[in-house]
Design an enzyme around this catalytic site. Structure first.
Site, PDB file in Angstrom:
ATOM      1  CB  ALA A  32      -0.968   0.000   1.167  1.00 11.65           C
ATOM      2  CG  HIS A  34       2.370   6.146   1.607  1.00 11.43           C
ATOM      3  ND1 HIS A  34       3.512   6.686   2.162  1.00 11.43           N
ATOM      4  CD2 HIS A  34       1.894   5.265   2.519  1.00 11.43           C
ATOM      5  CE1 HIS A  34       3.700   6.178   3.358  1.00 11.43           C
ATOM      6  NE2 HIS A  34       2.744   5.301   3.605  1.00 11.43           N
ATOM      7  CG  HIS A  37       6.112   2.998   1.533  1.00 13.40           C
ATOM      8  ND1 HIS A  37       4.754   3.182   1.563  1.00 13.40           N
ATOM      9  CD2 HIS A  37       6.405   2.231   2.611  1.00 13.40           C
ATOM     10  CE1 HIS A  37       4.238   2.548   2.601  1.00 13.40           C
ATOM     11  NE2 HIS A  37       5.220   1.964   3.254  1.00 13.40           N
ATOM     12  N   GLY A 147      11.194   4.504   8.081  1.00 16.67           N
ATOM     13  CA  GLY A 147      10.600   5.827   8.267  1.00 16.67           C
ATOM     14  C   GLY A 147      10.450   6.177   9.741  1.00 16.67           C
ATOM     15  CB  VAL A 176       6.869  11.812   3.476  1.00 15.76           C
ATOM     16  CG1 VAL A 176       6.289  12.620   2.320  1.00 15.76           C
ATOM     17  CG2 VAL A 176       8.329  11.456   3.188  1.00 15.76           C
ATOM     18  CG  LEU A 184       2.388  11.073   3.075  1.00 18.56           C
ATOM     19  CD1 LEU A 184       3.032  10.889   1.707  1.00 18.56           C
ATOM     20  CD2 LEU A 184       0.965  11.587   2.900  1.00 18.56           C
ATOM     21  CB  SER A 185      -0.102   6.289   7.511  1.00 16.93           C
ATOM     22  OG  SER A 185      -0.583   5.021   7.890  1.00 16.93           O
TER      23      SER A 185
END
Ligand code: PAF
Length: 279
Positions: A32, A34, A37, A147, A176, A184-185
């Protein structure tokens, strides 16, 4: 981009690359993917020759069956993104490939797992260490990139690397955020539009913490953060804790010259979001 689903084939490819004198960078993910990553991959690309990414939703780190079932899976899109980023190899193993037999290892994290995510998600970090150590054994990277949104996870993995004696560098990479500040997740994809609209309030609240540290105690700040987040009807803080950046142990007072980190977990409807602020 080469795709591998077996440990053997990936291991052979990476051995060949090592024999050619190439360094191996590794970005473990649960898919998944984003921009968060993507930034890990870009950092890996700059400092290692061969970038390998794993996409594997690791069942042993979920202490909630529904969470595992609902975790977003977007394999095809993930591979397209990784290809566009110039990734050399993606590893997409099955659960049987990763765990031909159940992993019964229990790790000692020197107490780091007794607070925050460790306390609220029993067994979670043990599962993370099980899968990350297996992935390290397969990939044998020179550097692995993680991260900082999962701040405590990095401390756990560094402890595991020390205990198991891996010769590799753990590279922490900055969070990020979206333009509105939300970290972001992969879980953001599960938010309803209403919860997505209020979720940036988490970062907005945390960003006030560093200035407060000049006049308030960690306990006062913790209460304020929880109350402020809970003042939003669609958000519910599970915890906010301020810990020492090195030991990950909760602190009662701020010490000059030492970094602190405030970590929060917030429920936005059925979605559990985490974020942190380092100061
Ligand atoms: O941070 C994650 O996505 C996961 O915990 C990791 C490190 C890929 C292990 O499954």
């Amino acid at each position: 981009m080469l795709q591998f689903s077996t440990k053997k084939a990936l291991g052979e490819y990476l051995d060949q690359q090592r024999q050619l004198g190439k360094t191996i960078g590794f970005v473990p993910t649960m898919g998944a993917l984003h921009e968060g990553h993507a930034s890990l991959v870009k950092i890996a690309r700059k400092s290692t020759d061969i970038v390998t990414v794993s996409v594997f939703v690791n069942p042993t780190q979920f202490n909630d069956k529904n969470d595992l079932q609902n975790y977003p899976r977007t394999e095809e899109k993930d591979c397209q993104l990784l290809e566009s980023l110039g990734v050399d190899a993606v590893f997409l193993p099955s659960v049987d490939e990763m765990y031909p037999e159940p992993d019964t290892r229990v790790f000692d994290f020197a107490g780091i797992d007794r607070v925050m995510e460790g306390e609220h998600r029993p067994g979670h970090f043990n599962g993370v260490a099980q899968v990350v150590s297996r992935l390290f054994d397969i990939v044998n990277p020179d550097k692995a990139f993680f991260g900082e949104k999962d701040y405590q996870q990095i401390a756990i993995i560094k402890q595991m690397v020390k205990t198991l004696g891996y010769k590799l560098e753990i590279v922490p990479c900055p969070i990020v955020r979206g333009a509105d500040g939300l970290a972001l997740s992969s879980r953001n994809a599960l938010l309803t539009p209403e919860h997505r609209a209020v979720a940036p309030f988490i970062h907005k609240t945390l960003s006030q913490v560093p200035a407060m540290a000049a006049t308030k105690s960690p306990a006062e700040i913790c209460n304020w953060v929880v109350e402020t987040i809970n003042s939003q009807p669609l958000l519910e803080a599970e915890y906010f804790q301020i810990v020492d950046d090195e030991t990950m142990m909760p602190i009662n007072t701020f010490t000059k010259g030492r970094k602190s980190v405030g970590c929060v977990t917030v429920w936005a409807g059925k979605v559990r979001l985490i974020d942190n602020v380092v100061f």
